[in-house]
Write a protein that holds these residues in place. Structure first.
Motif, mmCIF file in Angstrom:
data_model
loop_
_atom_site.group_PDB
_atom_site.id
_atom_site.type_symbol
_atom_site.label_atom_id
_atom_site.label_comp_id
_atom_site.label_asym_id
_atom_site.label_seq_id
_atom_site.Cartn_x
_atom_site.Cartn_y
_atom_site.Cartn_z
ATOM 1 N N LEU B 373 3.583 0.328 -37.678
ATOM 2 C CA LEU B 373 3.011 0.994 -36.742
ATOM 3 C C LEU B 373 3.802 0.962 -35.400
ATOM 4 O O LEU B 373 3.819 1.768 -34.614
ATOM 5 C CB LEU B 373 1.568 0.455 -36.439
ATOM 6 N N PHE B 374 4.622 -0.136 -35.368
ATOM 7 C CA PHE B 374 5.571 -0.385 -34.275
ATOM 8 C C PHE B 374 6.941 -0.079 -34.403
ATOM 9 O O PHE B 374 7.706 -0.240 -33.527
ATOM 10 C CB PHE B 374 5.279 -1.511 -33.496
ATOM 11 N N GLY B 375 7.010 0.334 -35.495
ATOM 12 C CA GLY B 375 8.713 0.564 -35.683
ATOM 13 C C GLY B 375 9.139 0.166 -37.228
ATOM 14 O O GLY B 375 8.356 0.525 -38.251
ATOM 15 N N ASN B 376 10.179 -0.711 -37.411
ATOM 16 C CA ASN B 376 10.699 -0.888 -38.677
ATOM 17 C C ASN B 376 9.650 -1.866 -39.461
ATOM 18 O O ASN B 376 8.994 -2.753 -38.880
ATOM 19 C CB ASN B 376 11.744 -1.643 -38.435
ATOM 20 N N PRO B 377 9.184 -1.329 -40.654
ATOM 21 C CA PRO B 377 8.243 -2.398 -41.261
ATOM 22 C C PRO B 377 9.103 -3.614 -41.718
ATOM 23 O O PRO B 377 10.117 -3.692 -42.013
ATOM 24 C CB PRO B 377 8.010 -1.419 -42.671
ATOM 25 N N SER B 378 8.396 -4.762 -41.281
ATOM 26 C CA SER B 378 9.012 -6.175 -41.617
ATOM 27 C C SER B 378 8.076 -6.844 -42.300
ATOM 28 O O SER B 378 6.679 -6.666 -42.183
ATOM 29 C CB SER B 378 9.271 -6.788 -40.142
ATOM 30 N N LYS B 379 8.516 -7.933 -42.799
ATOM 31 C CA LYS B 379 7.685 -8.721 -43.512
ATOM 32 C C LYS B 379 7.741 -10.084 -42.832
ATOM 33 O O LYS B 379 8.792 -10.535 -42.244
ATOM 34 C CB LYS B 379 7.814 -9.030 -45.078
ATOM 35 N N VAL B 380 6.676 -11.248 -43.167
ATOM 36 C CA VAL B 380 6.905 -12.484 -42.639
ATOM 37 C C VAL B 380 7.397 -13.325 -43.891
ATOM 38 O O VAL B 380 7.117 -12.909 -45.061
ATOM 39 C CB VAL B 380 5.608 -12.851 -42.158
ATOM 40 N N SER B 381 8.044 -14.378 -43.305
ATOM 41 C CA SER B 381 8.671 -15.116 -44.516
ATOM 42 C C SER B 381 7.569 -16.318 -44.838
ATOM 43 O O SER B 381 6.275 -16.244 -44.185
ATOM 44 C CB SER B 381 9.964 -15.926 -43.928
#
Lengths: 127, 743
Positions: B373-381
């Protein structure tokens, strides 16, 4: 319950939320290029291939070392202490997750994922 | 395409819709026997039709009907029976069918258990089945190819494990069962009976807890046994997808018991029941829709059912929120005088803590969605999950070591004090053992301290209750299991020692106190690929065994190679020895066997563990030329093994005849090593020797050139404790089902 316990409870909850949010933010990893990875001290993930012939093991330090080359041609040396995914040598894409250590000039991967061009939907892990 | 399988599924969808419609009628005309009969009959037909569809899919699999795309993708001719069976649920379509199948059977049982709440309960329950059927028809396992392949792709090697045969059915039984407490909760809101549903739904909640829990533990065990990365939990979205509803279900379980016993938490329980069911759908959405495709290495690929899953989720969310809002005002819970030191507060804390953990894990798993929703999809480690859940787990264990000692209502401290001996002893023992093995950091130390305390308290209670009244011991046994699981988690993760080692063939190496010798690779094949067997003999103390890890590789259609490393695990009561093959290095070709080298007269050379000096030819054999026209030439060689006394050996070659003849001469020393004289060069006063025997010397520089196994060896303490704890949790919840089964 008294007013006091509500306040204490509220403070605890807010504190916990702040801590969780901080942990969330600090462990978020996003895809970046090799160049960007070298610039930041945040954990990131970089995708590329393992350059042939660069893979070696440092048994004293318990790490797998290889050079990762991304599509743009930029390279960096990656160090990984976890288990090597079984498919490491066969896949055409590797994702490393970790941080770049500028003083050692090596990317210290905490996690290594292989993207396999497989027909299976099954799980292939590299942790 | 409409074929037999698809036809049965369409009929099943129609049947379940008729059943739902009849239940709707039954809701209006309370005593309509026609409506009731129709509802039952069509529900029965639904179950039969789904069963027929499942049987036919199974039959097609066993009959190798590769014209069905699903069967061609997940099975093949040479699969053994058990894996042919499990290829039924190896992919998305089949696992949805399995889900519906189990759900339809549970539905039949539910009719009789729902009693007077049946019209509402079954209507909600049917709605879930309708959605599952729609998904199934959208993604039919009976889709046919335009041609019939000769053979199928086969089942992913990793899934070819007995535990993976039973894992999906167990998980989907849990998934299916979570619809039941939800159906009861909605029915209760509908009927404005805010208490009775708890008694009826509680055993089903325990059942969901048991089955999904069993599924989780089986999955973890499989991951440890098969994947070879040495762990059992990787915080992967698919793993979290079963953990999230399970945590919500565990919170619900506590809430329901508190309501049953003390009449509290009426509202909260509706929320929790809705949550645990919605999480099942949400997690299905996360792992099956492909939204996490880039982030989970094993979420199912995008198949275009995303839209339906979202609708599915929103409909149920709307129903639960809507009803709850409408009824919220009239739901009254019993207000009790606050007794901080009481069992009630413990239950409340358990719900809060489990929910916290659920929210944290849910947040982490959804990170790619949220950040998108805020930009680059990221995941948590994985660090996020560990760091945030650690404090929660510490408090959970602290409470587990104290709360079970309390009674409902007010507690007298004087009565409680003598019982504290248990948690205190357990904590002290655990603390001392932990410190003995090295301080693991404050958080983990506390975790270990309280885990020990929780084990002691609940062991005491389990023993006491089993003696008194076995059926009442369920909670104590489950909590004992939880304590043991955490003891296992702490010891296996904080005290795991892992080492990457190079094991050259036939060379004894000491790895973390174990004498290991790699015995060389052996190859075996099947039609698709080959196994590289990499036996390692291991000696630890007086105990000796052969570890047999292997690496299997097979060539895929596209020509790529898929590889699987199978670890060997030597289980122990205290610790496991985990030997995972990383790589096999064949070494330089000529170093292996029959390596050749030259010796000049008078020059000493080192070869492996030997020092050899060629002192001169023995031409005595030339004196009597034989009828065949050949002559024998010997070479006098001084050999010393590992710097020992030189021994004289004399290999001989017979030349000049129809063919050369040589003899093998054993070298001194304990190894089975031989040399053969293969070349005589009289002018250069040199000989060529062939060497056969152990390829490698213990010399460092020699190591690279001989065949070697690179392996990852770990010593993992506490694994048995972890599995024992898991078993106790399951045993305890089995007792719990009968404890809460309505009489």
């Amino acid at each position: 319950m008294s007013k006091k316990s509500y306040i204490i409870g509220g403070v605890v909850i807010v504190f916990a939320m702040v801590m969780a949010a901080r942990s969330f933010k600090s462990t978020l990893t996003t895809y970046v290029t090799v160049k960007e990875a070298k610039m930041t001290d945040q954990p990131v993930q970089v995708a590329g291939i393992a350059v042939q012939g660069t893979k070696k093991y440092d048994f004293d330090r318990n790490v797998l070392i290889f050079t990762l080359r991304e599509d743009s041609g930029d390279e960096m040396v990656v160090e990984y202490a976890g288990s090597k995914p079984a498919n490491f040598d066969d896949v055409n894409k590797i994702v490393v997750i970790g941080k770049y250590a500028p003083q050692k000039q090596v990317f210290q991967a905490r996690q290594l994922l292989v993207k396999c061009p497989t027909k299976y939907e099954g799980r292939v892990k590299g942790k | 395409m409409m074929n037999f399988g698809n036809l049965t599924m369409w009929l099943a969808l129609i049947a379940i819709c008729i059943s739902s419609a009849s239940y709707l009628v039954l809701n209006v005309k309370k005593n309509s026997t026609v409506a009731r009969g129709a509802a039952h009959l069509s529900l029965f037909c639904f179950a039969i039709l789904v069963t027929i569809a499942s049987i036919s899919l199974m039959y097609f699999i066993l009959d190798h009907r590769f014209v069905y795309s699903y069967i061609a993708r997940y099975s093949c001719r040479d699969l053994p029976l058990e894996y042919l069976i499990s290829s039924f649920w190896a992919g998305q379509e089949g696992s949805f069918l399995l889900w519906v199948l189990l759900s339809s059977w549970l539905g039949l049982i539910l009719i009789s258990k729902a009693r007077d709440m049946e019209p509402q309960v079954m209507l909600v329950y049917n709605l879930n089945n309708i959605f599952l059927m729609i998904l199934l028809i959208k993604q039919s396992p009976f889709q046919m190819l335009s041609f019939t392949p000769v053979d199928g792709n086969g089942l992913n090697m990793l899934l070819q494990d007995p535990w993976m045969v039973i894992h999906p059915p167990v998980v989907f039984l849990g998934y299916a069962a979570f619809a039941i407490p939800f159906a009861f909760a909605v029915a209760a809101l509908w009927r404005r009976e805010y208490d009775r549903w708890v008694n009826a739904a509680l055993p089903w909640t325990v059942f969901s807890f048991l089955t999904l829990g069993a599924g989780i533990f089986i999955g973890a065990y499989w991951s440890y046994k098969v994947l070879g990365w040495g762990g059992y939990w990787g915080w992967d979205p698919v793993e979290n997808a079963s953990l999230l509803p399970w945590l919500a279900g565990t919170a619900l379980l506590h809430g329901m018991i508190l309501q049953k016993v003390r009449g509290r938490l009426r509202k909260t329980n509706f929320v929790l029941a809705a949550f645990s069911f919605l999480l099942v759908i949400y997690c299905t959405f996360l792992t099956r829709s492909g939204v996490l495709a880039d982030f989970s290495v094993h979420s199912f690929v995008e198949l275009g059912i995303t839209g339906w899953l979202v609708i599915f989720m929103f409909v149920f969310m709307a129903i639960s929120i809507g009803l709850l809002v409408v009824r919220a005002k009239e739901i009254r819970s019993v207000k009790e005088a606050a007794n901080i030191v009481s069992r009630e507060s413990g239950f409340l804390a358990a719900i809060v803590l489990l929910s916290t953990s659920m929210v944290l894990i849910g947040l982490g798993t959804s990170a790619p969605l949220i950040t998108r929703l805020f930009g680059n999809p990221s995941k948590v480690s994985t660090k996020f999950y560990v760091d945030t859940n650690l404090p929660v787990a510490i408090i959970v264990l602290l409470l587990l070591s104290l709360i079970p000692l309390l009674t409902w209502g007010a507690n007298k401290v004087s009565k409680l004090a003598p019982r504290l001996i248990w948690p205190v002893t357990g904590g002290v023992v655990s603390g001392v053992v932990t410190l003995w093995n090295g301080f693991p950091g404050a958080g983990v130390f506390l975790l270990s301290l309280f885990a020990g305390a929780a084990v002691a308290t609940n062991l005491f209670l389990s023993v006491k209750l089993i003696r008194k009244k076995t059926i009442a011991s369920s909670a104590a046994i489950i909590h004992l299991g939880v304590g043991l699981v955490f003891v296992g988690i702490v010891s296996s993760s904080a005290y795991d020692r892992t080492q990457k080692v190079l094991l050259p063939q036939n060379i004894l190496k000491n790895v973390m106190g174990h004498e290991m010798r790699f015995n060389g690779a052996a190859i075996s094949t099947n039609t698709k690929g080959m196994w590289l067997h990499l036996p390692v003999s291991v000696k630890s103390g007086s105990h000796q065994f052969m570890a047999r890890p292997d690496i299997y590789s097979e060539r895929m259609r596209g020509g790529q190679i898929q590889r699987y490393a199978h670890p060997h695990i030597k289980r122990g009561l205290i610790r496991d020895l985990y030997l995972s093959p990383v790589e096999y290095e064949p070494g330089q070709k000529n170093a292996h066997s029959g390596s050749r080298f030259y010796l000049e007269k008078g020059k000493k050379i080192r070869f492996h563990d030997y020092e050899l000096t060629f002192t001169g030819f023995d031409i005595s054999g030339m004196m009597h030329r034989e009828s065949s026209g050949s002559v024998s030439v010997g070479a006098d060689i001084l050999v010393s093994y590992k710097g020992g006394n030189p021994v004289k050996v004399k290999p001989v070659i017979r030349i000049g005849g129809t063919r050369e003849e040589t003899n093998k001469v054993k070298l001194p020393g304990p190894q089975q090593a031989y040399i053969t004289l293969v070349k005589v060069d009289a002018t250069a006063k040199a000989i060529g020797l062939a060497y056969e025997g152990p390829a490698c010397a213990a010399k460092k520089d020699a190591e690279r050139s001989c065949p070697a196994l690179i392996a990852e060896i770990s010593v993992k303490p506490g694994m048995s404790t972890l599995w024992l704890g898991a078993l106790l949790i399951l045993a305890g919840s089995t007792i719990g089902i009968s404890r809460h089964w309505p009489k």
